[in-house]
Enzyme design. Structure first.
Site, mmCIF file in Angstrom:
data_model
loop_
_atom_site.group_PDB
_atom_site.id
_atom_site.type_symbol
_atom_site.label_atom_id
_atom_site.label_comp_id
_atom_site.label_asym_id
_atom_site.label_seq_id
_atom_site.Cartn_x
_atom_site.Cartn_y
_atom_site.Cartn_z
ATOM 1 N N ARG A 67 5.131 2.276 17.075
ATOM 2 C CA ARG A 67 4.505 1.232 17.902
ATOM 3 C C ARG A 67 4.117 0.022 17.054
ATOM 4 O O ARG A 67 4.076 -1.099 17.555
ATOM 5 C CB ARG A 67 3.268 1.787 18.604
ATOM 6 C CG ARG A 67 3.569 2.689 19.796
ATOM 7 C CD ARG A 67 2.307 3.005 20.542
ATOM 8 N NE ARG A 67 2.572 3.675 21.816
ATOM 9 C CZ ARG A 67 1.723 3.723 22.835
ATOM 10 N NH1 ARG A 67 0.547 3.115 22.720
ATOM 11 N NH2 ARG A 67 2.028 4.347 23.945
ATOM 12 N N LYS A 69 5.053 -1.966 13.611
ATOM 13 C CA LYS A 69 5.930 -2.145 12.456
ATOM 14 C C LYS A 69 6.174 -3.614 12.111
ATOM 15 O O LYS A 69 6.280 -3.974 10.938
ATOM 16 C CB LYS A 69 7.254 -1.416 12.648
ATOM 17 C CG LYS A 69 7.975 -1.680 13.957
ATOM 18 C CD LYS A 69 9.126 -0.689 14.140
ATOM 19 C CE LYS A 69 9.755 -0.840 15.509
ATOM 20 N NZ LYS A 69 10.768 0.209 15.773
ATOM 21 N N ASP A 128 8.504 -2.511 25.280
ATOM 22 C CA ASP A 128 8.572 -3.087 23.934
ATOM 23 C C ASP A 128 7.429 -4.081 23.728
ATOM 24 O O ASP A 128 7.125 -4.872 24.622
ATOM 25 C CB ASP A 128 9.919 -3.787 23.749
ATOM 26 C CG ASP A 128 10.329 -3.910 22.297
ATOM 27 O OD1 ASP A 128 9.432 -4.053 21.447
ATOM 28 O OD2 ASP A 128 11.536 -3.848 22.018
ATOM 29 N N LYS A 279 31.009 -13.727 60.032
ATOM 30 C CA LYS A 279 31.280 -15.166 59.903
ATOM 31 C C LYS A 279 29.935 -15.879 59.855
ATOM 32 O O LYS A 279 29.104 -15.717 60.751
ATOM 33 C CB LYS A 279 32.097 -15.639 61.105
ATOM 34 C CG LYS A 279 32.764 -16.995 60.916
ATOM 35 C CD LYS A 279 33.910 -16.929 59.905
ATOM 36 C CE LYS A 279 34.718 -18.205 59.866
ATOM 37 N NZ LYS A 279 35.526 -18.391 61.084
ATOM 38 N N ASN A 422 17.528 -15.451 67.921
ATOM 39 C CA ASN A 422 17.437 -14.354 68.876
ATOM 40 C C ASN A 422 18.790 -13.661 68.989
ATOM 41 O O ASN A 422 19.799 -14.307 69.177
ATOM 42 C CB ASN A 422 17.020 -14.875 70.251
ATOM 43 C CG ASN A 422 15.561 -15.301 70.299
ATOM 44 O OD1 ASN A 422 14.693 -14.589 69.832
ATOM 45 N ND2 ASN A 422 15.299 -16.470 70.874
ATOM 46 N N ARG A 442 16.300 -16.488 74.146
ATOM 47 C CA ARG A 442 16.963 -15.191 74.251
ATOM 48 C C ARG A 442 17.967 -15.175 75.401
ATOM 49 O O ARG A 442 19.037 -14.573 75.295
ATOM 50 C CB ARG A 442 15.910 -14.095 74.413
ATOM 51 C CG ARG A 442 16.455 -12.681 74.266
ATOM 52 C CD ARG A 442 15.320 -11.709 73.990
ATOM 53 N NE ARG A 442 14.640 -12.071 72.763
ATOM 54 C CZ ARG A 442 15.057 -11.764 71.531
ATOM 55 N NH1 ARG A 442 16.177 -11.079 71.391
ATOM 56 N NH2 ARG A 442 14.395 -12.141 70.469
ATOM 57 N N HIS A 528 15.345 -13.913 60.574
ATOM 58 C CA HIS A 528 15.338 -15.377 60.564
ATOM 59 C C HIS A 528 16.049 -15.934 59.340
ATOM 60 O O HIS A 528 16.305 -15.213 58.407
ATOM 61 C CB HIS A 528 13.899 -15.888 60.575
ATOM 62 C CG HIS A 528 13.218 -15.660 61.900
ATOM 63 N ND1 HIS A 528 12.077 -14.908 62.031
ATOM 64 C CD2 HIS A 528 13.551 -16.052 63.139
ATOM 65 C CE1 HIS A 528 11.716 -14.881 63.305
ATOM 66 N NE2 HIS A 528 12.603 -15.560 64.000
#
Length: 528
Positions: A67, A69, A128, A279, A422, A442, A528
């Site tokens: 850990r 060095k 790390d 598409k 919708n 809708r 959406h």
């Protein structure tokens, strides 16, 4: 700005040893002193290279299981010292700190450790600390110091040394520094995202990381710059697919191919072939079939006009018979979990068609983050993995749906999840026969889908649109009865919707009056 500076001393500490020995030999050939740690030092020595241990430089051994060095002034002073600052140079002389001109570090494989399902303790051990510290020190001092974090930068770096007699330019060091900061940012993103999942709840700060996979010709339009970044996930899809032929994918190709593959992955190949044609990110045809070719043909018959120049996704490996059918019209991309030799040979004649294969389907039940940028921030949510089982919907009308109607309603409900709101989906016998997407009303989506079915019936010479005897799925509740009445007029016999409108009673009464069966899911699929 050239600002050439020589490379005389390098510190190498890597977890990925790819290309390490060749890099070490090239540096040693230029009399660059090599400093290193642990396994990297052993690999270099085994190749016959002279290496000095960092512990000899710092005067401290590696400790605490590695850990600690490189976290030492002898290292970071050698990285951070400004070579043209007299005070910095004096401090180096006073404390016996030698300049380090190159740092080569790639980090503990935290992302890979998490990806293979390691437990919490092992994941923590693979975070790390010394590596990111050295990278950031070297990158900050890029006026003088080179930092390499990616194996693919070894060759350009060595080419620069060759071109400038052992020196590097400021432009290279600056580019390497930017790459280095992006790497540590992405690394910290991986750690923080993983820890957020362990802790639970939305974190106070959220970051996102990615690796450049492709510089795109342009974005949605030619005046927009664009690039494709991957997040390191091995989830099957457009990011991990193999491209067998055709020119590079465009921004829109990638977006639409992802939409197509995510949709077709909803259909278990063990339950039969399925095809989705996309598409502009919306399905224009989705179907099951006894064969893959039949599934494609039935999906194609939903809207042959929109299918031209579309994206096709299959839930089983592409075969020659299906490839031959697909090849009858222009198609941008075909993506499937594999392709046989006959299919590849047939497509090889079509240079503008891109064929992508994956190692499987994307698991539609695995939650992940969906991110969208808005002005001043990001919207983050879980991916929509909501599903309903056959026994989940609640029948709210006097008439019960038949088994076939229920099967078709569940199929339509699955497709609706992938259609822009919708969304209205007409389905008959396991195939879409009308798709209405992205309308502000809708009832308009209901009418458009029915109108498309009418146009297809006329084009195919059918006596009546395929919406006659179909079922309908709505991604959200019908706020009024008008949408339901429009669907009934188009010939629909059953409907699946979330329910929850203040006027549910009126809608149910209209369904009863029209002799329709209707079920509520209690789940919404806005997109959406």
């Amino acid at each position: 700005m050239t600002q050439l500076y020589p490379v005389r001393r390098a510190l190498l500490s890597v977890s990925d040893k790819t290309g390490l020995v060749d890099l070490g030999r090239a540096l040693a050939a230029r009399d660059v002193e090599l400093l290193s740690t642990g396994g990297t030092a052993r690999a270099l020595r085994d190749a016959g290279l002279a290496v000095r241990d960092v512990a000899d430089v710092t005067g401290f051994p590696e400790m605490m299981d590695g850990r600690v060095k490189t976290l030492h002034p002898a290292v970071h002073g050698g990285l951070l010292a400004l070579r043209d600052n007299d005070d910095h140079v004096a401090a180096m002389d006073t404390h016996g700190i030698g300049a380090i001109d190159l740092v080569v570090v790639n980090l503990y494989p935290f992302e890979d450790t998490v990806a293979r399902g390691a437990d919490y303790a092992e994941a923590i051990e693979n975070i790390d600390i010394g590596g990111p510290a050295m990278i950031r020190s070297a990158a900050k001092n890029h006026g003088f110091v080179n930092v390499i974090v990616d194996v693919e930068d070894y060759a350009p770096f060595l080419q620069e040394l060759e071109a400038h007699d052992g020196q590097t330019t400021y432009a290279l060091r600056q580019r390497l520094a930017q790459t280095a900061y992006a790497r540590t940012a992405a690394y910290d993103t991986a750690v923080s995202t993983w820890m957020a999942a362990q802790v639970g709840g939305p974190p106070r700060r959220r970051t996102f990381g990615g690796t450049l996979a492709q510089t795109l010709r342009y974005g949605e339009n030619p005046h927009q710059q664009a690039a494709f970044y991957t997040d390191g996930s091995d989830r099957p899809g457009v990011a991990t697919a193999r491209q067998h032929q055709g020119k590079e994918l465009s921004y829109n190709n990638i977006n639409d191919t992802d939409a197509a593959f995510e949709l077709v992955s909803e259909f278990d190949p063990a339950q039969g072939p399925a095809c989705a044609i996309i598409k502009h990110a919306n399905p224009c045809g989705v179907a099951r079939g006894d064969t893959l070719a039949q599934a494609y043909a039935r999906a194609f018959d939903c809207d042959r006009t929109s299918a031209f120049g579309g994206i096709i996704a299959l839930n089983q490996p592409l075969d020659g018979a299906t490839a031959e059918e697909i090849g009858q019209i222009f198609t941008e991309v075909v993506i499937a979990p594999g392709a046989d030799d006959d299919a590849r040979a047939l497509f090889a004649r079509k240079k503008n068609l891109r064929l992508l294969t994956t190692d499987g389907l994307a698991d539609p039940t695995v939650a992940a983050l969906a991110v969208r940028q808005v002005s001043g921030g990001y919207l983050v949510q879980d991916r929509d993995v909501g599903r309903v089982a056959r026994t989940d919907p609640r029948v709210v009308t006097r008439r019960q749906p038949t088994d076939q109607e229920m099967s078709d309603m569940l199929f339509a409900w699955t497709v609706a999840k992938h259609v822009k709101s919708n969304a209205i989906i007409y389905v008959k016998d396991g195939a879409t026969v009308g798709v209405g997407a992205g309308q502000m009303s809708r009832v308009d989506s209901t009418r458009i889908a029915a109108r498309k079915a009418q146009d297809m019936a006329e084009a195919m010479g059918l006596p009546a649109p395929l919406t006659h005897g179909s079922v309908v799925a709505s991604d959200a509740f019908f706020p009024f009865a008008d949408g339901l009445i429009t669907a009934a007029e188009a010939g629909a016999t059953a409907l699946i919707q979330p329910g929850g409108s203040m006027r549910d009673d009126e809608v149910i009464a209209a369904a009863d009056e029209a002799g329709l069966a209707m079920v509520f899911t209690g789940m919404r699929h806005f997109r959406h």
